[in-house]
Write a protein that holds these residues in place. Structure first.
Motif, mmCIF file in Angstrom:
data_model
loop_
_atom_site.group_PDB
_atom_site.id
_atom_site.type_symbol
_atom_site.label_atom_id
_atom_site.label_comp_id
_atom_site.label_asym_id
_atom_site.label_seq_id
_atom_site.Cartn_x
_atom_site.Cartn_y
_atom_site.Cartn_z
ATOM 1 N N LEU A 1 0.857 -1.185 0.000
ATOM 2 C CA LEU A 1 0.000 0.000 0.000
ATOM 3 C C LEU A 1 0.903 1.248 0.000
ATOM 4 C CD1 LEU A 1 -3.160 0.170 0.441
ATOM 5 C CD2 LEU A 1 -2.625 0.856 2.771
ATOM 6 N N ARG B 1 0.050 6.853 3.270
ATOM 7 C CA ARG B 1 -0.791 8.039 3.105
ATOM 8 C C ARG B 1 -0.560 9.020 4.245
ATOM 9 N NH1 ARG B 1 -2.778 4.148 0.055
ATOM 10 N NH2 ARG B 1 -4.815 4.151 -0.941
ATOM 11 N N ASN C 1 -1.973 -0.924 10.440
ATOM 12 C CA ASN C 1 -2.872 -0.357 9.434
ATOM 13 C C ASN C 1 -3.377 -1.555 8.633
ATOM 14 O OD1 ASN C 1 -4.257 0.999 7.486
ATOM 15 N ND2 ASN C 1 -2.461 1.936 6.516
ATOM 16 N N PRO C 2 -4.331 -2.297 9.224
ATOM 17 C CA PRO C 2 -4.782 -3.534 8.571
ATOM 18 C C PRO C 2 -5.710 -3.195 7.410
ATOM 19 C CG PRO C 2 -6.140 -3.101 10.481
ATOM 20 C CD PRO C 2 -5.116 -1.991 10.431
ATOM 21 N N PRO C 3 -6.049 -4.179 6.594
ATOM 22 C CA PRO C 3 -7.092 -3.930 5.591
ATOM 23 C C PRO C 3 -8.373 -3.537 6.317
ATOM 24 C CG PRO C 3 -6.079 -6.104 5.304
ATOM 25 C CD PRO C 3 -5.606 -5.571 6.614
ATOM 26 N N TYR C 4 -9.072 -2.499 5.836
ATOM 27 C CA TYR C 4 -10.333 -2.151 6.494
ATOM 28 C C TYR C 4 -11.400 -1.632 5.542
ATOM 29 C CZ TYR C 4 -8.215 2.606 6.712
ATOM 30 O OH TYR C 4 -7.615 3.809 6.424
ATOM 31 N N VAL C 5 -11.192 -1.829 4.246
ATOM 32 C CA VAL C 5 -12.172 -1.353 3.271
ATOM 33 C C VAL C 5 -13.241 -2.439 3.073
ATOM 34 C CG1 VAL C 5 -12.506 -0.574 0.898
ATOM 35 C CG2 VAL C 5 -10.419 0.060 2.140
ATOM 36 N N VAL D 1 -6.666 3.359 -6.881
ATOM 37 C CA VAL D 1 -6.533 2.477 -5.719
ATOM 38 C C VAL D 1 -6.974 1.064 -6.089
ATOM 39 C CG1 VAL D 1 -7.271 2.054 -3.350
ATOM 40 C CG2 VAL D 1 -6.902 4.402 -4.130
ATOM 41 N N ALA E 1 -4.189 -5.780 1.014
ATOM 42 C CA ALA E 1 -3.923 -4.738 2.014
ATOM 43 C C ALA E 1 -5.118 -3.828 2.216
ATOM 44 C CB ALA E 1 -2.714 -3.899 1.588
ATOM 45 N N LEU E 2 -6.158 -3.997 1.393
ATOM 46 C CA LEU E 2 -7.293 -3.063 1.425
ATOM 47 C C LEU E 2 -8.560 -3.682 2.003
ATOM 48 C CD1 LEU E 2 -6.975 -1.471 -2.141
ATOM 49 C CD2 LEU E 2 -6.669 -0.266 0.034
ATOM 50 N N GLU F 1 -5.060 1.901 12.747
ATOM 51 C CA GLU F 1 -5.764 2.789 11.829
ATOM 52 C C GLU F 1 -7.142 2.209 11.526
ATOM 53 O OE1 GLU F 1 -3.523 4.582 8.627
ATOM 54 O OE2 GLU F 1 -5.312 4.639 7.341
HETATM 55 N N1 GLN Z 1 -6.730 4.403 3.613
HETATM 56 C C1 GLN Z 1 -6.811 3.434 2.560
HETATM 57 C C2 GLN Z 1 -7.792 3.891 1.506
HETATM 58 O O1 GLN Z 1 -8.717 4.585 1.822
HETATM 59 C C3 GLN Z 1 -7.205 2.070 3.074
HETATM 60 C C4 GLN Z 1 -6.101 1.478 3.855
HETATM 61 C C5 GLN Z 1 -6.444 0.191 4.483
HETATM 62 O O2 GLN Z 1 -7.379 -0.531 4.159
HETATM 63 N N2 GLN Z 1 -5.676 -0.119 5.440
HETATM 64 O O3 GLN Z 1 -7.615 3.597 0.352
#
Ligand code: GLN
Length: 279
Positions: free
Chosen positions: A89, A92, A187-191, A201, A209-210, A240
């Motif tokens: 990733l 950011r 900062n794990p995947p969190y989407v 993206v 990672a997303l 995060e």
């Molecule tokens: N901040 C990232 C995004 O909005 C997502 C990062 C994540 O999933 N750790 O694209």
């Protein structure tokens, strides 16, 4: 056909307008990269030079929404330059809030764990600012770990940062890490799996990672219950989160006997949850 660097920059800035809100700057960075000089050197000394052969190919990549950081192979984070590849990733600016919160929470930390280290950005930014600390970055991607190791070397942190293959979805993933830790970063995947993302993206950054299930919380559900046993006394974990996940992640923390507070990012959105054992 553009004969000079100046003309080619102008033409490609116009072509990139629909793709990028920083079209002119992108064109300048791509040209400087093709010339092998800094952007300021280029603007001062090379504007009348002939156009280097590779320039058109770089612009074509940007036209296909490839992020600048992957084309240039690097990105700044917390004042340091990090190598990046499509295996990681892109760091950011919002994630800098996590580094600041970690440094404020435990300026005396000696042992740091970064879960899902990617480029190593979080761990290496923290270690750069904590001379007494050493740390481990784990990732389930060997290709990411190679990038993180290169970054540890280039930032002079190879003796304090170990990058290890581990996947928190596996049983016993943390057994060989030698915890407990004063700081745990992630900062794990969190989407959400179905989320609409910018083409730059979704098409280019690593899906692993997303994406974290339909509500984006899958990795928190696995990691947060393990935080209490990974933390040293007085330690804290900083994860995060997505802007709308504050309540859900604080709830997960509380169910694991952790007290949790939120930190906001540059746009005032909740971005980091700080967790420590309830006293
Ligand atoms: N901040 C990232 C995004 O909005 C997502 C990062 C994540 O999933 N750790 O694209």
């Amino acid at each position: 056909m553009a004969d000079t660097v100046a003309q080619a920059i102008r033409a490609s800035a116009a072509a990139l307008e629909p793709v990028s809100i920083t079209a002119r700057a992108d064109a300048e960075h791509l040209m400087a990269h093709a010339l092998g000089v800094s952007r300021s050197d280029m603007l001062l000394r090379h504007m009348h030079a002939p156009v280097p052969d590779q320039f058109d190919a770089l612009v074509a990549r940007r036209m296909a929404h490839e992020p600048m950081a992957y084309i240039l192979g690097e990105e700044y984070f917390f004042g340091f330059m990090f190598k990046v590849t499509p295996a990681v990733l892109i760091p950011r600016p919002d994630s800098e809030v996590l580094v600041e919160a970690a440094l404020a929470a435990r300026p005396d930390a000696r042992r740091v764990l970064d879960c899902g280290t990617g480029s190593g950005a979080l761990l290496l930014a923290v270690l750069s600012n904590l001379g007494q600390a050493s740390g481990i970055g784990i990732d389930s991607s060997q290709a990411a770990l190679e990038v993180a190791r290169d970054n540890a070397v280039s930032l002079g942190l190879a003796d304090r940062a170990r990058m290890l293959l581990a996947d928190w979805n596996e049983p016993d993933w943390s057994r060989t890490l030698g915890g407990p830790f004063d700081l745990i970063l992630a900062n794990p995947p969190y989407v959400e799996t179905g989320a609409v993302l910018e083409p730059s993206v979704r098409a280019h950054e690593p899906a692993s990672a997303l994406f974290a299930g339909p509500d984006g919380l899958d990795d928190y559900r696995v990691l947060i219950p393990q935080v209490p046993r990974l933390l040293a006394p007085g330690g804290c974990a900083l994860f995060e989160i997505g802007a709308l996940q504050g309540d859900a992640v604080v709830g997960l923390a509380e169910r694991s006997d952790l007290s949790a507070t939120l930190h906001r990012d540059l746009a005032e959105r909740p971005r980091v949850v700080e967790m420590s054992p309830r006293s």
